[in-house]
Scaffold this active site. Structure first.
Site, mmCIF file in Angstrom:
data_model
loop_
_atom_site.group_PDB
_atom_site.id
_atom_site.type_symbol
_atom_site.label_atom_id
_atom_site.label_comp_id
_atom_site.label_asym_id
_atom_site.label_seq_id
_atom_site.Cartn_x
_atom_site.Cartn_y
_atom_site.Cartn_z
ATOM 1 N N LEU B 226 0.814 -1.216 0.000
ATOM 2 C CA LEU B 226 0.000 0.000 0.000
ATOM 3 C C LEU B 226 0.851 1.271 0.000
ATOM 4 O O LEU B 226 1.698 1.471 0.864
ATOM 5 C CB LEU B 226 -0.905 -0.001 1.245
ATOM 6 N N ASP B 227 0.609 2.141 -0.966
ATOM 7 C CA ASP B 227 1.242 3.463 -1.039
ATOM 8 C C ASP B 227 2.759 3.407 -1.158
ATOM 9 O O ASP B 227 3.455 4.362 -0.791
ATOM 10 C CB ASP B 227 0.840 4.331 0.171
#
Lengths: 283, 283, 283, 283
Positions: B226-227
């Site tokens: 994530l990210d």
């Protein structure tokens, strides 16, 4: 590592990149940077090519000759430089210290790659700092009457020291056309406005009066037309009604410093090409 | 004018530029852009070459084959594209309209060069705008239980429409590793912080709490972490104590829009190369 | 929560803040914002005061009368507003969609606090979007001959709808002095340059020609002198030799949108005071 | 002109502005700046009030006592300052020169309003510049074993010189909690990243590794938790794949200089209030 740098501009046509890259590869050069740009409206090709010459088969002093046939075939305007050549720099200052001080620190720390050979000023104020950095300082006062004479002195000094680049670090005097012609595209000025807004004198006063919300600074090569030379770099900072004229001037100094330093750096690294009163900057 | 675009990465060594430029010049192609970059630390060469194929001697459908020997000799990772090929795009949205609306206007005006084939959302809110622009809208609700099933439906739709690029326009759902693998470097997300500051949920709340003076937005390719995917573009805007959390969110929307639009534009124009979880963007 | 907003300018002298704050405190008002500025060169005091009127002892409709003695004592120019009053807005557009689309989305999402009562255009192109948002669209063609007549129609419509603010969202027509006088400091224009650089027509063309490294946009109140009204907001974006004229125009659109939206927002929130062809913006 | 400055924070309630302004007006003070802010979430009122004391009826040395009853009634945290009081400053440096040079020039030119009483360093490198500006330079080497002893020496020097503010101009040593407690909100550090991204060591290396498109610098008050103190100012600069790690470091220096100088300026002008690990900056 030593590298060679070719700056090229010529009419655009097929095969230019191939020929340049071929010249380098066929002689065992290793390309480090190949920056290229085409102005499609005007049909002009620009390039900056830098290559490692450690294993280059053509000796350094023969590279130019060796490249010439290609240059001629493509009608190239070109110049050849070596990363090992330190440019000789003269800084012209007046009474304002911020740009001068900033430049000296950058040269001193090695961020700017050149040799400051002398400082010329129409005032004595900046002498102590020049002394601190061990750079000769020439005080050449200027007024309406002695301008020609003063410029003659300056030119002589520049010649004696073999100066490659002149930096006007908030030098508040206008240079004559003759002087400028001798250093075409080799005099960098910092103007304290976002040109072409507010050319000429007192730009911060006029920006304040106009109520702008942003002020700027512009670094450009000096031409015979005041503040109309090719722009190398610009930057800005926000202002508001809370800022007085004095705040405009103070905030502006921060961008003047940065914009001038960037322009000088790019020039010293042979990253600027001038064309049609504009610049191509391969930053 | 139709052009061909080659995106290349390979181990750096002598002669690459010469070979690429030779391939084009020898076949009467006219180079429009030659952007090149070398990661000297890792010894990797990157290039994006675009040339006019009007007079190119190799027919369009044979260019790839014809270039292959060069590619193999230099161990190139490469892909060939044509400016005439419109990429097919799917936009995923949730309830926030600003990025979606902005993208639709940009596709509509021709600023973004691609075809929006469908919109997928876990909510119904954005349907009217999709209708206005005549783009099919698929409402696929998602919750913890039905996620696999929902993604299966989505993948089917993407396949049916031959989607090349997925844009997550503030789509607040995390995609599975499987899903991401199917569209490696072809899913662009906008994260509402200046990554790696404030990854994950509620970045504006955390930025406000921390008392930062600048907020940002980051557009990146989606990976399974994530990210943490390769960053394509970032931008920022100033905030101060005068800004409430609501102001942070509102101001942030302006940069989210811009950053996402720029990343999508560069991707559609084949200007982005991914390497080592980073991007080379030939903007 | 409902609040009252006082905008004040007057000659600076001792005791102004005390009197204003006293008026509010003595009547049980709770100050939310007290923004003040003094132009020390000209000796002018400016303030924007906003207070919660939930417990205010003076009824809403009597506040103005009740404040008048203070205003007179200090020779104040002032105006009183309430956060509950929605301003009525007219948008003028031509053929360019980017600012218009952007504004409509911002009004629709509630980011801009006002009611768009009508759209006026000299072309029909923007009608579908106006329809989508349910806003009446008036097509009023304009040419040299019918200008007076067209403006008369426009003024009638503006009057009928009780318009408070006119937004020129890239409306490429010059308004007559008469028209402007009727909406003094209530017509906001977006100019696609960093004024005062490049006033008038085709600023991007001229910026490109000049070789600037930064382009800008300026939002200002319209006066009878073209592009010389009080500046509300400006912003910029970097350009380089890599950007064509078309890139200048495209990149410029992004800042035109933002700059216009910010100026409109501040105006609608009664944060802008005009003085001496400049603005005080209590953002 | 001499002015008095009151910095105030207290629980928000009705009548505060009236009382402060009343105190000044009733004693014939003329307000120069009245900056106020309310944190509505936490219900805290902040103000910075500056007034001309030329005609003020309360003698300078009695102002504090005279204001105390108001302060007590509103439970104010407050401090009173005078524009004529020059703060005494100590600069801590290591081997990097850019921030130190920049600060010294700004103090020298009067842009920063304070007296640099001494420079402390764990190295000898910066002594020549301190000498040039005539500021005493103390070389106090530091290592793991002698840290307590070294800090004791430093504290003694700071006390002897009556130091008000410590500037860590890229001083690469961590101060002990004890040391920090003695100068709560009076030690300003510059961190070479956009905090909270990349706290701790080698932020440029990590930014380069992560492939960010923007780098930043953060000036903050030092607390016992490394790089987590209240942020005073931040700024950023764009980077791209063309920038090497060395370019990151070089470009970063320009924003480190600016960000630190701005934070110091605001602190010296009593424009910063600290609250809840955040700052209110009345710039």
């Amino acid at each position: 590592m030593e590298s060679a740098i070719l700056l090229i501009s010529c009419p655009d046509r097929k095969g230019i990149v191939k020929e340049i890259a071929g010249f380098i590869a066929n002689n065992e050069g290793n390309i480090l940077h190949f920056d290229q740009h085409i102005d499609t409206h005007k049909g002009v090709f620009f390039a900056r090519v830098e290559w490692d010459i450690a294993d280059f088969r053509v000796p350094k002093e023969e590279i130019e000759n060796s490249f010439k046939p290609i240059a001629e075939r493509f009608f190239m305007d070109y110049s050849l430089h070596f990363s090992s050549e330190l440019q000789k720099v003269a800084i012209f200052v007046s009474k304002q210290e911020h740009c001068f001080y900033d430049l000296m620190q950058r040269f001193h720390s090695g961020e700017l790659n050149g040799e400051v050979k002398l400082v010329i000023s129409n005032h004595e104020d900046m002498k102590p700092l020049a002394d601190f950095f061990g750079v000769p300082y020439y005080h050449i006062p200027k007024n309406r009457e002695n301008k020609g004479e003063a410029e003659a002195k300056e030119l002589k000094l520049l010649e004696t020291h073999g100066i490659d680049l002149i930096i006007l670090a908030r030098y508040m005097q206008i240079l004559s056309k003759d002087f400028v012609d001798r250093f075409r595209n080799r005099i960098i000025n910092i103007h304290h406005s976002f040109l072409p807004a507010f050319p000429g004198a007192k730009p911060y006063h006029r920006a304040y009066e106009r109520g702008v919300k942003i002020i700027g600074a512009t670094s450009h090569y000096v031409t015979e037309v005041l503040d109309e030379g090719p722009i190398i770099e610009q930057d800005i900072i926000r202002v508001s009604h809370r800022d007085s004229l004095e705040d405009f001037i103070r905030k502006g100094k921060d961008i003047e410093r940065l914009v001038l330093a960037r322009a000088v750096k790019w020039h010293l690294e042979r990253k600027v090409l001038v064309y049609d009163n504009r610049t191509v900057v391969f930053d």
